[in-house]
Design an enzyme around this catalytic site. Sequence first.
Site, short mmCIF file in Angstrom:
data_model
loop_
_atom_site.label_atom_id
_atom_site.label_comp_id
_atom_site.label_asym_id
_atom_site.label_seq_id
_atom_site.Cartn_x
_atom_site.Cartn_y
_atom_site.Cartn_z
N SER A 30 -3.06 -5.78 -3.45
CA SER A 30 -3.46 -5.04 -2.25
C SER A 30 -4.67 -4.14 -2.46
O SER A 30 -5.26 -3.70 -1.47
CB SER A 30 -2.28 -4.18 -1.77
OG SER A 30 -1.84 -3.32 -2.81
N ASP A 83 -1.36 6.04 1.49
CA ASP A 83 0.08 5.87 1.69
C ASP A 83 0.78 6.01 0.34
O ASP A 83 0.27 6.70 -0.54
CB ASP A 83 0.38 4.53 2.38
CG ASP A 83 -0.15 3.33 1.60
OD1 ASP A 83 -0.51 3.49 0.42
OD2 ASP A 83 -0.19 2.21 2.17
N HIS A 126 -1.74 3.42 -2.17
CA HIS A 126 -3.13 2.98 -2.05
C HIS A 126 -4.10 4.14 -1.83
O HIS A 126 -3.84 5.01 -0.99
CB HIS A 126 -3.26 1.99 -0.89
CG HIS A 126 -2.35 0.82 -1.04
ND1 HIS A 126 -1.13 0.74 -0.39
CD2 HIS A 126 -2.46 -0.30 -1.79
CE1 HIS A 126 -0.53 -0.40 -0.73
NE2 HIS A 126 -1.32 -1.03 -1.59
#
Length: 346
Positions: free
Chosen positions: A42, A321, A324
């Site tokens: 991610s 979050d 990240h």
Amino acid sequence: MTYVMLSKMLLALSFISLFYVGSAQQSNGNSTVSALFAFGDSILDTGNNNLLLTLTKVNFFPYGRDLVGGRATGRFGNGRVFSDMIAEGLGLKSLLPAYRDPSLSNDDLPTGVCFASGGSGLDAITARIQGVIWVSDQVTDFQNYITRLNGVVGNQEQANTIISNAVYLISAANNDIAITYFTTMSRRLQYTVSGYTDLLVTWTRDLIKSLYDMGARKFAVMGTLPLGCLPGARTMLGSLICEVFSNQAADMFNKKLSAEVENLGATFPGAKFMYIDMYTPLLGLINNPQASGFIDVAHGCCCTPTSIIPCVDASQYVFWDIAHPTEKSYRTITPPIIEDIKAKLA
């Protein structure tokens, strides 16, 4: 105007045209990075999970709220992510499109795409438990991409040139350590931390070999983030301090990976390699946030138990979050990394 004067003017214009054409050709000839291809997790994913049957996707508000247009594209952050920053820094484009985006344009193919999948990793278990795209399947996507690229450029030699002159950006062990090893029992029963990190390095080499065999020659291999300092890990300790064991495992893996990357040139002739340290610069932001204008290092701006309502200004937060960095964090640490890529891979 006489015929002689007109002839001289046309001759002068022709020399000027030749000069500019020659300069343009020389400039293009000096541009030795043709494209950027991103593989892994991610940190690099720009939307490949959007159509998957998985909870590990972020194609909804408030994700992407600080992108141009404020649209959630599947990027795991408030704006652009690390792969976007690298693509822009290399002069390719400001947004690196996801390969599995149905609206992907053929015009985008020659300058690179993203194959990374949020939640994925080097370990097949990591991808399977989240229902995302394992790195081995990302390589299959890349193989399909090459076929598509050949059709777009209409010349296999030109396609091969793009493939061999591209930078291959890899970020792939964060979830293996943080999720598969520390939050599930299967791998901890099989391996010590040292044994598992050895295995991750071996799998990284296998991934590189798969790409090398398909023509890749320029590799930028990223270490993990300081995993114990992510808001999700800190929450377990009341957000006061970083979780030690995850950081120790991440640091152990990063040192092994860095040493491996340094020696890969002997294994893969004609290829260039560099290690990207993500751990140290992010830890620097966490330990000295005021130097870069950050206020909060322990909490995410949004989407966590302590920030159900998103913060007003994400630029004050190191993390968006539970896991990240914010766009500002990426923007802060990326410039020297881009210069390093240019120096070592271009």
